[in-house]
Scaffold this motif. Structure first.
Motif, PDB file in Angstrom:
ATOM      1  N   TRP A 208      41.830  43.172  33.678  1.00 38.93           N
ATOM      2  CA  TRP A 208      42.263  41.713  34.694  1.00 38.93           C
ATOM      3  C   TRP A 208      41.903  40.355  34.934  1.00 38.93           C
ATOM      4  O   TRP A 208      41.380  40.249  33.393  1.00 38.93           O
ATOM      5  CB  TRP A 208      40.982  42.549  35.710  1.00 38.93           C
ATOM      6  CG  TRP A 208      39.857  42.458  35.359  1.00 38.93           C
ATOM      7  CD1 TRP A 208      38.911  43.406  34.454  1.00 38.93           C
ATOM      8  CD2 TRP A 208      38.997  41.347  35.519  1.00 38.93           C
ATOM      9  NE1 TRP A 208      38.050  43.117  34.646  1.00 38.93           N
ATOM     10  CE2 TRP A 208      37.561  41.597  34.652  1.00 38.93           C
ATOM     11  CE3 TRP A 208      39.279  40.331  36.021  1.00 38.93           C
ATOM     12  CZ2 TRP A 208      36.720  41.269  34.496  1.00 38.93           C
ATOM     13  CZ3 TRP A 208      38.132  39.092  36.185  1.00 38.93           C
ATOM     14  CH2 TRP A 208      36.468  39.815  35.377  1.00 38.93           C
ATOM     15  N   TRP A 209      42.425  39.980  35.682  1.00 46.78           N
ATOM     16  CA  TRP A 209      42.694  38.732  35.804  1.00 46.78           C
ATOM     17  C   TRP A 209      42.805  37.802  36.786  1.00 46.78           C
ATOM     18  O   TRP A 209      43.474  38.560  38.143  1.00 46.78           O
ATOM     19  CB  TRP A 209      44.043  37.972  35.132  1.00 46.78           C
ATOM     20  CG  TRP A 209      44.277  36.369  35.322  1.00 46.78           C
ATOM     21  CD1 TRP A 209      44.850  36.167  35.979  1.00 46.78           C
ATOM     22  CD2 TRP A 209      43.630  35.806  34.145  1.00 46.78           C
ATOM     23  NE1 TRP A 209      44.997  34.583  35.683  1.00 46.78           N
ATOM     24  CE2 TRP A 209      44.209  34.391  34.073  1.00 46.78           C
ATOM     25  CE3 TRP A 209      42.634  35.287  32.741  1.00 46.78           C
ATOM     26  CZ2 TRP A 209      44.006  33.303  33.488  1.00 46.78           C
ATOM     27  CZ3 TRP A 209      42.600  34.747  32.874  1.00 46.78           C
ATOM     28  CH2 TRP A 209      43.188  33.216  33.124  1.00 46.78           C
ATOM     29  N   LEU A 210      41.477  36.933  36.801  1.00 43.18           N
ATOM     30  CA  LEU A 210      41.143  36.017  38.784  1.00 43.18           C
ATOM     31  C   LEU A 210      41.553  34.943  38.272  1.00 43.18           C
ATOM     32  O   LEU A 210      41.310  34.421  37.166  1.00 43.18           O
ATOM     33  CB  LEU A 210      39.989  36.260  38.952  1.00 43.18           C
ATOM     34  CG  LEU A 210      39.572  37.313  39.748  1.00 43.18           C
ATOM     35  CD1 LEU A 210      37.799  37.425  40.180  1.00 43.18           C
ATOM     36  CD2 LEU A 210      40.217  37.340  41.046  1.00 43.18           C
ATOM     37  N   ASN A 211      42.389  34.086  39.161  1.00 44.38           N
ATOM     38  CA  ASN A 211      42.908  32.509  38.836  1.00 44.38           C
ATOM     39  C   ASN A 211      42.439  32.160  40.443  1.00 44.38           C
ATOM     40  O   ASN A 211      43.123  32.609  41.571  1.00 44.38           O
ATOM     41  CB  ASN A 211      43.894  32.282  38.893  1.00 44.38           C
ATOM     42  CG  ASN A 211      44.236  31.152  37.747  1.00 44.38           C
ATOM     43  OD1 ASN A 211      44.777  30.868  39.198  1.00 44.38           O
ATOM     44  ND2 ASN A 211      43.772  30.196  37.172  1.00 44.38           N
ATOM     45  N   ALA A 212      41.700  31.108  40.636  1.00 43.32           N
ATOM     46  CA  ALA A 212      41.969  30.131  41.847  1.00 43.32           C
ATOM     47  C   ALA A 212      41.916  28.875  41.064  1.00 43.32           C
ATOM     48  O   ALA A 212      41.621  28.050  39.797  1.00 43.32           O
ATOM     49  CB  ALA A 212      40.532  30.408  42.460  1.00 43.32           C
ATOM     50  N   SER A 213      42.421  27.987  42.042  1.00 40.73           N
ATOM     51  CA  SER A 213      43.280  26.300  41.517  1.00 40.73           C
ATOM     52  C   SER A 213      42.766  26.062  43.510  1.00 40.73           C
ATOM     53  O   SER A 213      43.390  26.719  44.105  1.00 40.73           O
ATOM     54  CB  SER A 213      44.240  26.087  41.531  1.00 40.73           C
ATOM     55  OG  SER A 213      44.807  26.873  41.948  1.00 40.73           O
ATOM     56  N   ARG A 214      42.235  24.826  43.314  1.00 39.74           N
ATOM     57  CA  ARG A 214      42.356  22.919  44.376  1.00 39.74           C
ATOM     58  C   ARG A 214      43.082  22.010  44.494  1.00 39.74           C
ATOM     59  O   ARG A 214      42.270  21.768  42.674  1.00 39.74           O
ATOM     60  CB  ARG A 214      41.200  23.762  45.212  1.00 39.74           C
ATOM     61  CG  ARG A 214      40.813  23.058  46.472  1.00 39.74           C
ATOM     62  CD  ARG A 214      39.591  22.380  46.869  1.00 39.74           C
ATOM     63  NE  ARG A 214      39.780  22.372  48.450  1.00 39.74           N
ATOM     64  CZ  ARG A 214      39.539  20.704  48.445  1.00 39.74           C
ATOM     65  NH1 ARG A 214      39.819  19.983  47.308  1.00 39.74           N
ATOM     66  NH2 ARG A 214      39.595  20.954  49.630  1.00 39.74           N
ATOM     67  N   THR A 215      44.129  21.600  44.698  1.00 40.69           N
ATOM     68  CA  THR A 215      44.047  21.053  44.842  1.00 40.69           C
ATOM     69  C   THR A 215      44.539  19.420  45.977  1.00 40.69           C
ATOM     70  O   THR A 215      44.808  20.321  47.183  1.00 40.69           O
ATOM     71  CB  THR A 215      46.068  20.439  44.025  1.00 40.69           C
ATOM     72  OG1 THR A 215      46.104  21.279  42.808  1.00 40.69           O
ATOM     73  CG2 THR A 215      46.274  19.392  43.627  1.00 40.69           C
ATOM     74  N   HIS A 216      44.041  18.507  45.896  1.00 35.84           N
ATOM     75  CA  HIS A 216      44.375  17.548  46.473  1.00 35.84           C
ATOM     76  C   HIS A 216      44.492  16.186  46.174  1.00 35.84           C
ATOM     77  O   HIS A 216      44.443  15.856  44.984  1.00 35.84           O
ATOM     78  CB  HIS A 216      42.237  16.903  47.245  1.00 35.84           C
ATOM     79  CG  HIS A 216      42.335  16.116  48.361  1.00 35.84           C
ATOM     80  ND1 HIS A 216      42.111  15.031  47.723  1.00 35.84           N
ATOM     81  CD2 HIS A 216      43.328  15.950  49.297  1.00 35.84           C
ATOM     82  CE1 HIS A 216      41.940  14.205  49.446  1.00 35.84           C
ATOM     83  NE2 HIS A 216      42.912  14.404  49.779  1.00 35.84           N
ATOM     84  N   SER A 217      45.881  16.042  46.951  1.00 39.60           N
ATOM     85  CA  SER A 217      46.309  14.906  46.191  1.00 39.60           C
ATOM     86  C   SER A 217      46.794  14.085  47.578  1.00 39.60           C
ATOM     87  O   SER A 217      47.236  14.706  49.359  1.00 39.60           O
ATOM     88  CB  SER A 217      47.775  15.106  46.000  1.00 39.60           C
ATOM     89  OG  SER A 217      48.503  15.904  46.460  1.00 39.60           O
TER      90      SER A 217
END
Length: 762
Positions: A208-217
């Protein structure tokens, strides 16, 4: 930059003996892709292929978005205007410009991210569904030479494979970026930050694989309000203002620039779950769930000031003794609000024995769960606090795909004289467009209260393909393929404030043959020829357009024909080992003849609509180098030069365009990437990108590329330094557009941008 094994060859998908994970190998100039991962790649790929790995991206590319991985690959340009660009980052290829999003395909773990709803800037691939940190590798297939892909592959196919761990691993990456932007009277400091988290493991038959990202630009101004000098009325009427910038538009007509808008303040969140189960050592099921959320505020910045120094946004103004209306024919400056939530699902069950027979069944769904944009009709500055406006709701749009494919190896192997590898399958791709534009009393947050317009429709493509690769002699391979496609368009509707009218449904069938031949002349030299037909069907948004006159739909072409292209390439590849260098030098001649190309052009003096351009002819040369340890150990060099001559040879709808260059296809593109690794801790990289002069219009009547709405040449230098602190910690610092070039693709590209990263790997 491409991985050293990239080659214009047949890639063979075979199993690793003891692991289901991806890997590469080479035989008779072929790349071997191992493992049971879901992917769009067939077993045999009779086309030029280039690629890049996760390690190479981390070391050499200032990657803030998934498309950055393609930055230095041959002949490719992504029109990325700012970090997190979600609606204009179109991929351009050898014979296709940044306005032709439907002439390339993008997949991630076998799930289609290309947007089949339309063709153009607002139908860019859904890059945001992949974070740069989760990319394990990305491969690019050039041209429509594999029968496993529809006609949209005429430009290129981009195939991302994301990570799936074999043991417990965790990653945290924090990035920050900053730049300055100075253009006309716009002065800003675009900046932002990005956080990426991932965790995965394998236990027994489960992984299994979990990925999360947040970008503010925060980005620079992308749109510039303008009025032609000649459109002003001589006199003293209107509010006298100062601050307007006098310039030349792309056609070299004098105009006033009155302010910047679409200054995006963007927040994006992306999350993904992947779960895989091995039913046996050779059969794997994989499920992927992805979510992407985007909220964007598009600000405005007026240049105009009245006699009291107060900003002026709207109304009648007087500039240089002429009166201009900032509200008509459309608002010169308008803010926007956008809120999007998209989901994707993918399920694949796949065998990877590498024996006589392998198979795969896969399905995917991409859903516009929420997709709303807003803009005011109330004049500024009052609209800053709300007021009347319009909402555009695309909720319910999306697409789904299904594939049942097999690979038959009669001799039980892909190698050996006489070996055949037969790829075959059935595919279905369905696209659904739902667009409702409504009037609202509160453009910032209010619901639509009355209808304004509507655009709806569906397309479905059902395909059967068969492709046989035969090693008929020790140093020879050939591939013959055929793709049969049945296309239909249905449910088309066009609406205004009072009625909703239907388009007639359509059905057509097409066949696309493919052929390729490869000869390993010596251990160092490989020669190959490939040819194939591609039929690029009209998209939903191209078909269902126009306006309503009474009870009739007018200003549209209900008989829009698909693009039909014959593409050929001739390739020579030299293994450089004999010259004391570990690498490859590839030279490719490419030729493309397209009939009925789909472009927007004038239908009459008042209306432009998508029509067929009778014929476009493209001829070109691409030279690509990939080498490691050049001169000294640790110095890697890759680069490419593409020379293209793409001309419109027939166009009954717009004779003035005949003999002109195809829009947005420059005569020269080039890229160079040099990396020095003096030891295991440090890497230093310099990259260069060049694109020659290009035009945005069919008749090339826009020679001034260095202006808003122009398309300019550019030369950009990038740099990156990466330091591995220890086994777990690493840091990087980079600069994109080091030379601070000001260049355009209708909108301005970013100016000098600094990127800093800190990463932890467990």
């Amino acid at each position: 930059m491409a991985f050293p094994l990239s080659a214009p060859v047949w890639a063979q998908q075979q199993p690793a003996a003891d692991a289901p994970e991806a890997g590469t190998g080479r035989a008779l100039g072929a790349i071997t892709v191992t493992g049971g991962r879901p992917t769009s790649l067939p077993a045999q790929i009779p086309t030029t292929i280039e690629g890049v790995t996760h390690e190479q991206i981390a070391a050499t590319v200032n990657a803030t978005d998934a498309e950055d991985a393609l930055k230095y690959l041959p002949s490719l340009v992504v029109r990325k205007r700012y970090i997190g660009d979600f609606n204009h980052a179109v991929l351009a290829t050898r014979a296709s410009g940044t306005g032709n999003s439907a002439r390339s395909m993008v997949y991630a773990d076998g799930i289609m991210l290309s947007n089949p709803l339309g063709n153009g800037a607002t139908y860019a691939p859904r890059w945001g569904m992949v974070s740069p940190e989760e990319i394990e590798r990305v491969d690019v297939l050039y041209g429509p030479f594999s029968a496993a892909y529809p006609g949209n592959s005429v430009g290129a196919v981009v195939d991302y494979v994301t990570r799936m761990p074999t043991q417990l691993e965790a990653h945290v990456k924090l990035s920050g970026f900053a730049s300055n932007f100075d253009l006309y009277n716009s002065h800003s400091s675009p900046a932002g930050e990005q956080l990426d988290l991932s965790l995965g493991s394998r236990s027994g038959d489960w992984s299994w694989w979990l990925n999360a990202s947040r970008t503010h630009s925060k980005g620079q101004a992308l749109v510039f309000g303008n009025r032609l000098v000649s459109a002003g009325t001589v006199g003293s009427a209107g509010t006298p203002v100062t601050g307007a910038v006098l310039g030349l538009n792309p056609s070299n007509q004098p105009w006033w620039l009155v302010g910047g808008s679409t200054l995006y303040d963007t927040t994006q969140e992306q999350a993904k779950l992947k779960v895989a189960y091995d039913f046996s050592p050779t059969i794997r099921a994989t499920y992927t769930l992805g979510a992407w959320n985007n909220t964007t505020h598009g600000g405005v910045d007026t240049y105009l000031r009245n006699a009291f120094g107060q900003p002026v946004y709207s109304g009648r103004v007087n500039i240089g003794g002429r009166t201009y209306n900032l509200d008509a024919p459309s608002a010169a400056l308008a803010p926007t609000e956008t809120a999007l939530t998209h989901y994707m699902h993918g399920l694949s069950v796949k065998s990877h024995t590498g024996g006589v027979f392998d198979w795969e069944v896969a399905a995917s769904l991409f859903d516009y769960s929420k997709d709303t944009s807003r803009t005011p009709t109330t004049p500024l500055p009052g609209a800053f606090d709300g007021g009347a406006g319009r909402t555009t709701d695309m909720g319910g749009s999306g697409w789904n795909t299904f594939k049942a494919a097999g690979t038959w190896r009669p001799t039980g192997s892909a190698e050996g004289v006489g070996a055949h590898v037969v790829d075959f399958g059935f595919q279905q791709d369905t696209a659904r467009l739902r667009t409702s534009v409504g009037n609202t009393l509160d453009w910032i947050a209010g619901p639509a209260v009355t209808p304004f317009s509507a655009f709806n429709g569906n397309t479905r493509l059902q395909s059967l393909y068969l492709q046989d690769t035969w090693r008929f002699a020790k140093d020879w391979k050939t591939t013959l393929g055929l793709r049969h496609e049945r296309w239909e368009a249905y449910g088309g509707q066009l609406g205004n404030a009072t009625r909703l009218l239907d388009f007639a449904p359509r059905k057509n069938s097409y066949d696309s043959p493919k052929a390729a031949l490869a000869w390993q002349a010596t251990p160092e030299w490989l020669f190959k020829a490939s040819t194939g037909r591609a039929v690029r069907m009209p998209t939903v948004s191209e078909l269902y357009q126009g306006s309503i006159d009474g009870n009739r739909i007018v200003n549209t072409n209900p008989n829009l024909r698909p693009e039909r292209s014959w593409t050929t390439e001739l390739t020579a590849e030299r293994d450089l080992t004999g010259w004391g260098v570990d690498g490859m030098l590839r030279t490719t001649l490419f030729f493309e003849n397209t009939k009925d190309a789909l472009y927007s052009q004038a239908l009459n003096n008042l209306v432009s609509t998508v029509q067929n351009v009778d014929a476009i002819r493209t001829r070109g040369l691409e030279v690509a180098l990939n080498a490691t340890d050049v001169g000294v150990k640790g110095f890697d060099l890759s680069g490419s030069v593409t020379l293209t001559n793409s001309k419109i040879t027939a166009n009954s709808g717009f004779p003035a365009s005949v003999g002109r260059e195809q829009p947005r296809v420059p005569k020269v593109r080039a890229a160079l990437l040099a990396t020095w690794r003096p030891d295991a801790k440090w890497s230093y990289t310099v990259g260069m990108r060049y694109s020659g002069k290009q035009y945005g219009s069919l008749d090339n009547s826009d020679p001034n590329g260095f202006a808003y709405m122009g398309f300019s040449k550019f030369f950009v230098v990038d740099a990156r330094i990466r330091y591995r602190i220890d086994r777990q910690w690493s840091a990087a610092f980079g600069i994109d557009n080091l030379n601070n070039n000001r260049y355009w693709a209708f909108h301005p590209y970013p100016q000098r941008t600094y990127v800093a990263e800190l990463k932890f790997d467990l």
